[in-house]
Design an enzyme around this catalytic site. Sequence first.
Site, PDB file in Angstrom:
ATOM      1  N   LYS A 277       1.215   5.512  -3.354  1.00  0.00           N
ATOM      2  CA  LYS A 277       1.966   5.730  -4.606  1.00  0.00           C
ATOM      3  C   LYS A 277       1.600   4.667  -5.641  1.00  0.00           C
ATOM      4  O   LYS A 277       1.277   4.976  -6.792  1.00  0.00           O
ATOM      5  CB  LYS A 277       3.489   5.690  -4.349  1.00  0.00           C
ATOM      6  CG  LYS A 277       3.979   6.728  -3.371  1.00  0.00           C
ATOM      7  CD  LYS A 277       5.487   6.682  -3.200  1.00  0.00           C
ATOM      8  CE  LYS A 277       6.004   5.391  -2.601  1.00  0.00           C
ATOM      9  NZ  LYS A 277       5.540   5.122  -1.218  1.00  0.00           N
TER      10      LYS A 277
ATOM     11  N   ARG B 294      14.549   8.262  -4.399  1.00  0.00           N
ATOM     12  CA  ARG B 294      14.280   8.090  -2.975  1.00  0.00           C
ATOM     13  C   ARG B 294      15.405   8.621  -2.105  1.00  0.00           C
ATOM     14  O   ARG B 294      15.328   8.556  -0.894  1.00  0.00           O
ATOM     15  CB  ARG B 294      14.140   6.599  -2.726  1.00  0.00           C
ATOM     16  CG  ARG B 294      13.031   6.200  -1.809  1.00  0.00           C
ATOM     17  CD  ARG B 294      12.999   4.698  -1.910  1.00  0.00           C
ATOM     18  NE  ARG B 294      12.115   4.049  -1.047  1.00  0.00           N
ATOM     19  CZ  ARG B 294      10.973   3.497  -1.439  1.00  0.00           C
ATOM     20  NH1 ARG B 294      10.546   3.614  -2.678  1.00  0.00           N
ATOM     21  NH2 ARG B 294      10.258   2.834  -0.579  1.00  0.00           N
TER      22      ARG B 294
ATOM     23  N   ARG C 130      -2.758  -4.405   3.408  1.00  0.00           N
ATOM     24  CA  ARG C 130      -2.556  -4.467   1.951  1.00  0.00           C
ATOM     25  C   ARG C 130      -2.394  -5.924   1.483  1.00  0.00           C
ATOM     26  O   ARG C 130      -1.739  -6.727   2.107  1.00  0.00           O
ATOM     27  CB  ARG C 130      -1.290  -3.699   1.563  1.00  0.00           C
ATOM     28  CG  ARG C 130      -0.891  -3.952   0.106  1.00  0.00           C
ATOM     29  CD  ARG C 130       0.181  -3.053  -0.403  1.00  0.00           C
ATOM     30  NE  ARG C 130       1.311  -2.964   0.486  1.00  0.00           N
ATOM     31  CZ  ARG C 130       2.188  -1.974   0.468  1.00  0.00           C
ATOM     32  NH1 ARG C 130       2.040  -0.988  -0.392  1.00  0.00           N
ATOM     33  NH2 ARG C 130       3.189  -1.952   1.307  1.00  0.00           N
TER      34      ARG C 130
ATOM     35  N   ARG D  58       3.015  -8.732   1.313  1.00  0.00           N
ATOM     36  CA  ARG D  58       4.457  -8.535   1.142  1.00  0.00           C
ATOM     37  C   ARG D  58       5.207  -8.874   2.422  1.00  0.00           C
ATOM     38  O   ARG D  58       4.735  -8.538   3.513  1.00  0.00           O
ATOM     39  CB  ARG D  58       4.720  -7.067   0.767  1.00  0.00           C
ATOM     40  CG  ARG D  58       4.581  -6.808  -0.708  1.00  0.00           C
ATOM     41  CD  ARG D  58       4.599  -5.366  -1.090  1.00  0.00           C
ATOM     42  NE  ARG D  58       5.570  -4.515  -0.437  1.00  0.00           N
ATOM     43  CZ  ARG D  58       5.693  -3.207  -0.677  1.00  0.00           C
ATOM     44  NH1 ARG D  58       4.913  -2.645  -1.585  1.00  0.00           N
ATOM     45  NH2 ARG D  58       6.578  -2.483  -0.051  1.00  0.00           N
TER      46      ARG D  58
ATOM     47  N   ARG E  12      10.778   1.260   7.759  1.00  0.00           N
ATOM     48  CA  ARG E  12      10.608   1.918   6.448  1.00  0.00           C
ATOM     49  C   ARG E  12      10.226   3.381   6.639  1.00  0.00           C
ATOM     50  O   ARG E  12      10.682   4.252   5.897  1.00  0.00           O
ATOM     51  CB  ARG E  12       9.548   1.174   5.616  1.00  0.00           C
ATOM     52  CG  ARG E  12      10.102  -0.106   4.999  1.00  0.00           C
ATOM     53  CD  ARG E  12       9.025  -1.089   4.609  1.00  0.00           C
ATOM     54  NE  ARG E  12       8.064  -0.558   3.659  1.00  0.00           N
ATOM     55  CZ  ARG E  12       6.889  -1.135   3.414  1.00  0.00           C
ATOM     56  NH1 ARG E  12       6.548  -2.245   4.034  1.00  0.00           N
ATOM     57  NH2 ARG E  12       6.079  -0.610   2.532  1.00  0.00           N
TER      58      ARG E  12
HETATM   59  P1  AP5 Z   1      -0.067   1.580  -1.810  1.00  0.00           P
HETATM   60  O1  AP5 Z   1      -0.599   2.272  -3.008  1.00  0.00           O
HETATM   61  O2  AP5 Z   1       0.403   0.176  -1.971  1.00  0.00           O
HETATM   62  O3  AP5 Z   1       1.024   2.509  -1.089  1.00  0.00           O
HETATM   63  P2  AP5 Z   1       2.519   2.865  -1.513  1.00  0.00           P
HETATM   64  O4  AP5 Z   1       2.713   4.333  -1.270  1.00  0.00           O
HETATM   65  O5  AP5 Z   1       2.828   2.359  -2.887  1.00  0.00           O
HETATM   66  O6  AP5 Z   1       3.276   2.068  -0.384  1.00  0.00           O
HETATM   67  P3  AP5 Z   1       4.507   1.082  -0.439  1.00  0.00           P
HETATM   68  O7  AP5 Z   1       4.490   0.393   0.892  1.00  0.00           O
HETATM   69  O8  AP5 Z   1       4.537   0.219  -1.652  1.00  0.00           O
HETATM   70  O9  AP5 Z   1       5.678   2.087  -0.524  1.00  0.00           O
HETATM   71  P4  AP5 Z   1       7.097   1.868  -0.128  1.00  0.00           P
HETATM   72  O10 AP5 Z   1       7.673   3.129  -0.631  1.00  0.00           O
HETATM   73  O11 AP5 Z   1       7.358   1.560   1.305  1.00  0.00           O
HETATM   74  O12 AP5 Z   1       7.509   0.493  -0.883  1.00  0.00           O
HETATM   75  P5  AP5 Z   1       8.221   0.180  -2.268  1.00  0.00           P
HETATM   76  O13 AP5 Z   1       7.567  -0.993  -2.867  1.00  0.00           O
HETATM   77  O14 AP5 Z   1       8.388   1.410  -3.091  1.00  0.00           O
HETATM   78  O15 AP5 Z   1      -1.201   1.639  -0.669  1.00  0.00           O
HETATM   79  C1  AP5 Z   1      -1.001   0.998   0.584  1.00  0.00           C
HETATM   80  C2  AP5 Z   1      -2.330   0.344   1.022  1.00  0.00           C
HETATM   81  O16 AP5 Z   1      -3.271   1.355   1.330  1.00  0.00           O
HETATM   82  C3  AP5 Z   1      -2.971  -0.542  -0.047  1.00  0.00           C
HETATM   83  O17 AP5 Z   1      -3.574  -1.637   0.580  1.00  0.00           O
HETATM   84  C4  AP5 Z   1      -4.041   0.375  -0.693  1.00  0.00           C
HETATM   85  O18 AP5 Z   1      -5.140  -0.405  -1.155  1.00  0.00           O
HETATM   86  C5  AP5 Z   1      -4.426   1.259   0.496  1.00  0.00           C
HETATM   87  N1  AP5 Z   1      -4.741   2.640   0.103  1.00  0.00           N
HETATM   88  C6  AP5 Z   1      -4.053   3.425  -0.774  1.00  0.00           C
HETATM   89  N2  AP5 Z   1      -4.609   4.637  -0.841  1.00  0.00           N
HETATM   90  C7  AP5 Z   1      -5.653   4.638   0.035  1.00  0.00           C
HETATM   91  C8  AP5 Z   1      -6.605   5.617   0.410  1.00  0.00           C
HETATM   92  N3  AP5 Z   1      -6.608   6.852  -0.124  1.00  0.00           N
HETATM   93  N4  AP5 Z   1      -7.532   5.271   1.345  1.00  0.00           N
HETATM   94  C9  AP5 Z   1      -7.543   4.043   1.882  1.00  0.00           C
HETATM   95  N5  AP5 Z   1      -6.672   3.064   1.558  1.00  0.00           N
HETATM   96  C10 AP5 Z   1      -5.735   3.352   0.642  1.00  0.00           C
HETATM   97  O19 AP5 Z   1       9.704  -0.212  -1.786  1.00  0.00           O
HETATM   98  C11 AP5 Z   1       9.929  -1.412  -1.068  1.00  0.00           C
HETATM   99  C12 AP5 Z   1      11.422  -1.509  -0.720  1.00  0.00           C
HETATM  100  O20 AP5 Z   1      12.208  -1.555  -1.933  1.00  0.00           O
HETATM  101  C13 AP5 Z   1      12.016  -0.327   0.059  1.00  0.00           C
HETATM  102  O21 AP5 Z   1      11.806  -0.464   1.465  1.00  0.00           O
HETATM  103  C14 AP5 Z   1      13.506  -0.426  -0.320  1.00  0.00           C
HETATM  104  O22 AP5 Z   1      14.165  -1.439   0.384  1.00  0.00           O
HETATM  105  C15 AP5 Z   1      13.428  -0.842  -1.795  1.00  0.00           C
HETATM  106  N6  AP5 Z   1      13.413   0.311  -2.720  1.00  0.00           N
HETATM  107  C16 AP5 Z   1      12.389   0.669  -3.556  1.00  0.00           C
HETATM  108  N7  AP5 Z   1      12.726   1.764  -4.252  1.00  0.00           N
HETATM  109  C17 AP5 Z   1      13.969   2.123  -3.865  1.00  0.00           C
HETATM  110  C18 AP5 Z   1      14.833   3.203  -4.219  1.00  0.00           C
HETATM  111  N8  AP5 Z   1      14.498   4.137  -5.128  1.00  0.00           N
HETATM  112  N9  AP5 Z   1      16.029   3.282  -3.579  1.00  0.00           N
HETATM  113  C19 AP5 Z   1      16.407   2.360  -2.681  1.00  0.00           C
HETATM  114  N10 AP5 Z   1      15.637   1.318  -2.297  1.00  0.00           N
HETATM  115  C20 AP5 Z   1      14.414   1.193  -2.885  1.00  0.00           C
END
Ligand code: AP5
Length: 223
Positions: free
Chosen positions: A13, A86, A125, A158, A169
């Site tokens: 994402k 979410r 990552r 992270r 997660r």
């Molecule tokens: P990346 O693009 O970083 O993946 P992502 O989908 O953004 O993954 P996240 O881990 O950030 O998502 P998340 O939803 O768990 O965390 P968030 O920060 O939103 O890619 C991942 C890796 O793969 C990278 O190294 C990239 O280079 C590599 N990659 C990507 N695409 C690739 C491909 N095609 N091929 C190969 N490699 C690839 O949330 C964190 C925390 O915040 C949550 O756990 C929660 O506690 C809180 N939170 C956030 N939003 C909310 C909400 N709306 N409600 C409640 N709590 C929330």
Amino acid sequence: MRVVLLGAPGAGKGTHCKRIADRYGVAHLSSGDILRRERAEGTDLGKKAQSYMDAGALVPDDLIVEMMSKAIRQASAGYVLDGFPRTVNQAEVLDQSLAAQKTGIDMVVNLRVSEGVVLERITGRRSCPKCGAVYHVKNMPPKTAGVCDGDGTPLVQRPDDTEEVVRNRLETYYRQTEPVVDYYKAQRTVHDTDADGDPDIVAATIFRKLDPLVRKQARRSMA
Ligand code: AP5
């Protein structure tokens, strides 16, 4: 343009929202990035969110909705939402608040990733604490190991990217966030996109869906 990008942890994402924001000149509104910023600044919201994030659980809806509503109000040139909504409750509140402003979401894209690749992606990552650029030690390494290509800042891992927290997660995703995909599917087309493959191919697939939308909106604004 108002787009929602859905997907499990590690689906890409953040990676693809950044590319969408760069290509179309819209704001990349990542709930995770905003929360991490609040934590780094030691704000009340950041302190309240910390224990949930560290455990891989969701931060309570009321805190998130207030935080994201503010970010959305400020994004006058359009936005792509990353990590929000979410929960079904967050999606409903978003719909109601956009309807009150006589707008709505233009497109929902759902990145589908196999569970097998998630762990490898997330534990590899590295991200830039300054500009938010995302790398992977093998799949998308920076030009110089450990340093951001854009601004030379040392990259960090992270705290919630450990194997144990990633498993929590994922479980949280299946229980609370996958129903959001069904919520949108019940009311509109959701563009399911295979996100297991090469990132450039995934990006090209997303752009093929978004380009016609942008052209249509440009024609409408000129009419
Ligand atoms: P990346 O693009 O970083 O993946 P992502 O989908 O953004 O993954 P996240 O881990 O950030 O998502 P998340 O939803 O768990 O965390 P968030 O920060 O939103 O890619 C991942 C890796 O793969 C990278 O190294 C990239 O280079 C590599 N990659 C990507 N695409 C690739 C491909 N095609 N091929 C190969 N490699 C690839 O949330 C964190 C925390 O915040 C949550 O756990 C929660 O506690 C809180 N939170 C956030 N939003 C909310 C909400 N709306 N409600 C409640 N709590 C929330």
